[in-house]
Design a protein around this motif. Structure first.
Motif, PDB file in Angstrom:
ATOM      1  N   ASN A   5       0.835  -1.195   0.000  1.00 42.77           N
ATOM      2  CA  ASN A   5       0.000   0.000   0.000  1.00 42.77           C
ATOM      3  C   ASN A   5       0.872   1.248   0.000  1.00 42.77           C
ATOM      4  N   PHE A   6       0.751   2.030  -1.059  1.00 43.24           N
ATOM      5  CA  PHE A   6       1.543   3.244  -1.222  1.00 43.24           C
ATOM      6  C   PHE A   6       1.236   4.263  -0.122  1.00 43.24           C
ATOM      7  N   ARG A   7      -0.035   4.464   0.171  1.00 40.10           N
ATOM      8  CA  ARG A   7      -0.418   5.465   1.175  1.00 40.10           C
ATOM      9  C   ARG A   7       0.024   5.064   2.577  1.00 40.10           C
ATOM     10  N   GLU A   8      -0.059   3.787   2.883  1.00 40.18           N
ATOM     11  CA  GLU A   8       0.391   3.329   4.200  1.00 40.18           C
ATOM     12  C   GLU A   8       1.897   3.538   4.375  1.00 40.18           C
ATOM     13  N   THR A   9       2.655   3.309   3.320  1.00 37.55           N
ATOM     14  CA  THR A   9       4.097   3.517   3.395  1.00 37.55           C
ATOM     15  C   THR A   9       4.420   4.993   3.598  1.00 37.55           C
ATOM     16  N   LEU A  10       3.698   5.878   2.925  1.00 34.34           N
ATOM     17  CA  LEU A  10       3.900   7.312   3.133  1.00 34.34           C
ATOM     18  C   LEU A  10       3.534   7.713   4.551  1.00 34.34           C
ATOM     19  N   SER A  11       2.508   7.066   5.112  1.00 34.32           N
ATOM     20  CA  SER A  11       2.127   7.340   6.492  1.00 34.32           C
ATOM     21  C   SER A  11       3.244   6.923   7.447  1.00 34.32           C
ATOM     22  N   VAL A  12       3.851   5.770   7.187  1.00 31.87           N
ATOM     23  CA  VAL A  12       5.000   5.316   7.988  1.00 31.87           C
ATOM     24  C   VAL A  12       6.160   6.296   7.843  1.00 31.87           C
ATOM     25  N   ALA A  13       6.397   6.766   6.619  1.00 33.81           N
ATOM     26  CA  ALA A  13       7.472   7.728   6.371  1.00 33.81           C
ATOM     27  C   ALA A  13       7.243   9.022   7.144  1.00 33.81           C
ATOM     28  N   THR A 145      17.163   6.457  -8.944  1.00 30.80           N
ATOM     29  CA  THR A 145      16.431   6.519  -7.672  1.00 30.80           C
ATOM     30  C   THR A 145      15.626   5.252  -7.451  1.00 30.80           C
ATOM     31  N   LEU A 146      14.971   4.778  -8.505  1.00 26.01           N
ATOM     32  CA  LEU A 146      14.151   3.564  -8.422  1.00 26.01           C
ATOM     33  C   LEU A 146      15.017   2.336  -8.123  1.00 26.01           C
ATOM     34  N   LEU A 147      16.158   2.216  -8.792  1.00 27.55           N
ATOM     35  CA  LEU A 147      17.006   1.036  -8.654  1.00 27.55           C
ATOM     36  C   LEU A 147      17.658   0.928  -7.271  1.00 27.55           C
ATOM     37  N   PHE A 148      17.821   2.064  -6.579  1.00 27.25           N
ATOM     38  CA  PHE A 148      18.505   2.058  -5.282  1.00 27.25           C
ATOM     39  C   PHE A 148      17.608   2.564  -4.147  1.00 27.25           C
ATOM     40  N   LEU A 149      16.293   2.507  -4.348  1.00 31.14           N
ATOM     41  CA  LEU A 149      15.357   3.097  -3.386  1.00 31.14           C
ATOM     42  C   LEU A 149      15.525   2.520  -1.985  1.00 31.14           C
ATOM     43  N   THR A 150      15.672   1.201  -1.866  1.00 27.67           N
ATOM     44  CA  THR A 150      15.781   0.567  -0.545  1.00 27.67           C
ATOM     45  C   THR A 150      17.184   0.033  -0.257  1.00 27.67           C
ATOM     46  N   LEU A 181       7.393   2.396  -8.304  1.00 30.44           N
ATOM     47  CA  LEU A 181       7.438   3.550  -9.200  1.00 30.44           C
ATOM     48  C   LEU A 181       6.912   4.804  -8.518  1.00 30.44           C
ATOM     49  N   SER A 182       5.827   4.645  -7.758  1.00 28.81           N
ATOM     50  CA  SER A 182       5.204   5.795  -7.091  1.00 28.81           C
ATOM     51  C   SER A 182       6.104   6.375  -6.011  1.00 28.81           C
TER      52      SER A 182
END
Length: 248
Positions: A5-13, A145-150, A181-182
């Protein structure tokens, strides 16, 4: 892997960013101050003439040893600050009772043990960013950025090796493409915040005829330093939140 979930991850961030804000703001401010001070020093010692001449006027540049020293200071400061920000954010997210400034002591201990894998991932990400941006410009920055995001939080928080962290990030892209991607786009947008605001601020100062004196330059550097201090920790908060979400 299930859809994330994209929104949940942003909430954690957002939660990570708030918990670690004081410490990470200070760390990012320290890095930005070093970078800006180094830039000002070089501009006042021949770099401005060098750029203005199209790379021809090299007589006024500082000696090679000084340039290498400044470059190494910026690189090692960046590695240290990036690693500490990711560690502090990850520790505070895992340990709710841990105080922000106590987390720095623990982060220093962990960083000393994981510094070499972190340097490896950092240098690989910089090489990828340089090559991809040279050929694809902004699209290349986004792909890097995408390839090294985590990858950075993976080696410093999860004790993964360099190639395992990159491979796991690739697997996350393959399994949850839209999700990755998002989130990468949000980080990419944050990367562009500094240059956009900087150019806008310079344009404003020029209209006010304020850039020709030392006060205008000082105001500009203070502005850039503060912007960096807010933006860099949030970029890492998204990266750390993405890593922790995928790992969970």
């Amino acid at each position: 892997m299930n859809d994330l979930n994209f929104r949940e991850t942003l909430s954690v961030a957002n939660s990570i960013y708030k918990k670690a804000f004081k410490v990470t703001f200070i760390l990012a401010f320290m890095l930005s101050f070093i970078s800006e001070y180094s830039t000002v020093y070089l501009m006042n010692h021949g770099l401005y003439e060098y750029v203005k001449s199209g790379g021809k006027d090299i007589e006024n540049l500082p000696p090679g040893g000084v340039l290498i020293g400044i470059f190494l200071i910026i690189i090692f400061s960046t590695i240290f600050v990036y690693g500490m920000i990711a560690l502090v954010q990850g520790l505070l997210m895992k340990e709710n009772e841990l105080k922000a400034f106590d987390s720095v002591k623990i982060a220093l201990q962990i960083f000393s043990k994981r510094v070499f894998p972190f340097i490896g991932v950092f240098l690989l990400s910089m090489i990828a960013l340089t090559i991809l941006s040279a050929f694809l410009q902004y699209l290349g920055i986004y792909i890097a950025t995408l390839l090294f995001l985590t990858a950075l939080p993976a080696v410093i928080l999860g004790s993964e090796n360099v190639f395992q962290s990159i491979l796991n990030n690739f697997n996350a892209i393959r399994s949850n493409l839209l999700y990755m991607l998002s989130l990468a786009f949000i980080v990419f947008a944050l990367i562009l915040v500094k240059p956009i605001l900087t150019y806008g601020f310079i344009y404003l100062l020029q209209n006010m005829e304020f850039t020709s004196n030392s006060l205008g330059v000082s105001v500009q550097n203070i502005f850039i330093t503060i912007v960096d201090s807010f933006v860099i920790p949030y970029m890492f908060a998204i990266s750390v939140a993405t890593y922790l979400t995928i790992k969970k």
